[in-house]
Design a protein around this motif. Structure first.
Motif, PDB file in Angstrom:
ATOM      1  N   HIS A   1       0.857  -1.177   0.000  1.00 34.52           N
ATOM      2  CA  HIS A   1       0.000   0.000   0.000  1.00 34.52           C
ATOM      3  C   HIS A   1       0.895   1.229   0.000  1.00 34.52           C
ATOM      4  O   HIS A   1       1.920   1.251   0.684  1.00 34.52           O
ATOM      5  CB  HIS A   1      -0.919  -0.011   1.221  1.00 34.52           C
ATOM      6  CG  HIS A   1      -1.953   1.054   1.168  1.00 34.52           C
ATOM      7  ND1 HIS A   1      -1.742   2.308   1.654  1.00 34.52           N
ATOM      8  CD2 HIS A   1      -3.209   1.049   0.650  1.00 34.52           C
ATOM      9  CE1 HIS A   1      -2.827   3.042   1.460  1.00 34.52           C
ATOM     10  NE2 HIS A   1      -3.731   2.304   0.855  1.00 34.52           N
ATOM     11  N   VAL A   2       0.497   2.242  -0.725  1.00 34.19           N
ATOM     12  CA  VAL A   2       1.317   3.435  -0.906  1.00 34.19           C
ATOM     13  C   VAL A   2       1.687   4.087   0.430  1.00 34.19           C
ATOM     14  O   VAL A   2       2.715   4.739   0.537  1.00 34.19           O
ATOM     15  CB  VAL A   2       0.620   4.433  -1.863  1.00 34.19           C
ATOM     16  CG1 VAL A   2      -0.581   5.067  -1.213  1.00 34.19           C
ATOM     17  CG2 VAL A   2       1.585   5.465  -2.378  1.00 34.19           C
ATOM     18  N   ASP A   3       0.888   3.911   1.470  1.00 33.00           N
ATOM     19  CA  ASP A   3       1.196   4.492   2.786  1.00 33.00           C
ATOM     20  C   ASP A   3       2.197   3.654   3.574  1.00 33.00           C
ATOM     21  O   ASP A   3       2.747   4.135   4.562  1.00 33.00           O
ATOM     22  CB  ASP A   3      -0.079   4.659   3.614  1.00 33.00           C
ATOM     23  CG  ASP A   3      -1.029   5.686   3.012  1.00 33.00           C
ATOM     24  OD1 ASP A   3      -0.540   6.607   2.325  1.00 33.00           O
ATOM     25  OD2 ASP A   3      -2.245   5.559   3.220  1.00 33.00           O
ATOM     26  N   ASP A   4       2.406   2.408   3.171  1.00 32.25           N
ATOM     27  CA  ASP A   4       3.254   1.500   3.943  1.00 32.25           C
ATOM     28  C   ASP A   4       4.660   1.325   3.384  1.00 32.25           C
ATOM     29  O   ASP A   4       5.596   1.084   4.143  1.00 32.25           O
ATOM     30  CB  ASP A   4       2.594   0.118   4.026  1.00 32.25           C
ATOM     31  CG  ASP A   4       1.256   0.163   4.736  1.00 32.25           C
ATOM     32  OD1 ASP A   4       1.077   1.038   5.613  1.00 32.25           O
ATOM     33  OD2 ASP A   4       0.388  -0.661   4.402  1.00 32.25           O
ATOM     34  N   ILE A   5       4.809   1.401   2.068  1.00 28.31           N
ATOM     35  CA  ILE A   5       6.117   1.163   1.446  1.00 28.31           C
ATOM     36  C   ILE A   5       6.372   2.197   0.363  1.00 28.31           C
ATOM     37  O   ILE A   5       5.447   2.864  -0.101  1.00 28.31           O
ATOM     38  CB  ILE A   5       6.218  -0.252   0.824  1.00 28.31           C
ATOM     39  CG1 ILE A   5       5.186  -0.440  -0.290  1.00 28.31           C
ATOM     40  CG2 ILE A   5       6.120  -1.330   1.876  1.00 28.31           C
ATOM     41  CD1 ILE A   5       5.352  -1.711  -1.088  1.00 28.31           C
ATOM     42  N   THR A   6       7.631   2.294  -0.030  1.00 28.86           N
ATOM     43  CA  THR A   6       7.976   3.141  -1.168  1.00 28.86           C
ATOM     44  C   THR A   6       8.604   2.271  -2.250  1.00 28.86           C
ATOM     45  O   THR A   6       9.136   1.187  -1.961  1.00 28.86           O
ATOM     46  CB  THR A   6       8.979   4.252  -0.779  1.00 28.86           C
ATOM     47  OG1 THR A   6      10.233   3.649  -0.454  1.00 28.86           O
ATOM     48  CG2 THR A   6       8.463   5.087   0.377  1.00 28.86           C
ATOM     49  N   VAL A   7       8.551   2.762  -3.451  1.00 34.37           N
ATOM     50  CA  VAL A   7       9.177   2.053  -4.571  1.00 34.37           C
ATOM     51  C   VAL A   7      10.674   1.915  -4.305  1.00 34.37           C
ATOM     52  O   VAL A   7      11.256   0.855  -4.534  1.00 34.37           O
ATOM     53  CB  VAL A   7       8.909   2.792  -5.897  1.00 34.37           C
ATOM     54  CG1 VAL A   7       9.748   2.202  -7.020  1.00 34.37           C
ATOM     55  CG2 VAL A   7       7.430   2.753  -6.241  1.00 34.37           C
ATOM     56  N   ALA A   8      11.292   2.965  -3.796  1.00 35.47           N
ATOM     57  CA  ALA A   8      12.737   2.945  -3.541  1.00 35.47           C
ATOM     58  C   ALA A   8      13.107   1.854  -2.533  1.00 35.47           C
ATOM     59  O   ALA A   8      14.099   1.150  -2.722  1.00 35.47           O
ATOM     60  CB  ALA A   8      13.211   4.304  -3.038  1.00 35.47           C
ATOM     61  N   GLU A   9      12.324   1.702  -1.474  1.00 36.49           N
ATOM     62  CA  GLU A   9      12.601   0.655  -0.476  1.00 36.49           C
ATOM     63  C   GLU A   9      12.592  -0.724  -1.116  1.00 36.49           C
ATOM     64  O   GLU A   9      13.484  -1.534  -0.885  1.00 36.49           O
ATOM     65  CB  GLU A   9      11.538   0.672   0.629  1.00 36.49           C
ATOM     66  CG  GLU A   9      11.586   1.808   1.583  1.00 36.49           C
ATOM     67  CD  GLU A   9      10.375   1.812   2.513  1.00 36.49           C
ATOM     68  OE1 GLU A   9       9.642   0.803   2.573  1.00 36.49           O
ATOM     69  OE2 GLU A   9      10.157   2.838   3.166  1.00 36.49           O
TER      70      GLU A   9
END
Length: 77
Positions: free
Chosen positions: A38-46
């Motif tokens: 979910h966009v609030d939980d992870i980032t693409v970079a991570e």
């Protein structure tokens, strides 16, 4: 076997280099994580860094080439 034999075998049977094959696997795993996240939980970079992509610009280009969309769009959907 020699590295040249390995490369030749990959080309013959998969029409890929060993590096391209490994990159595909890693990109597939990134996509799985982005789709599940979910966009609030992870980032693409991570996620990209977790799967060994150090240069995010090149990662995004490879991702878009493979899946036809940017990684942020996969995460947002």
């Amino acid at each position: 076997i020699s590295s040249r034999s390995l490369q030749t075998s990959f080309r013959t049977h998969l029409d890929l280099t060993p590096l391209d094959y490994l990159r595909r696997i890693r990109l597939d795993r990134v996509r799985e994580e982005l789709r599940a996240g979910h966009v609030d939980d992870i980032t693409v970079a991570e996620v990209a860094r977790r799967w060994g992509f150090a240069h995010l610009g090149r990662f995004a280009a490879h991702y878009a080439e493979r899946f036809g969309e940017l990684p942020r769009h996969t995460l947002a959907d």
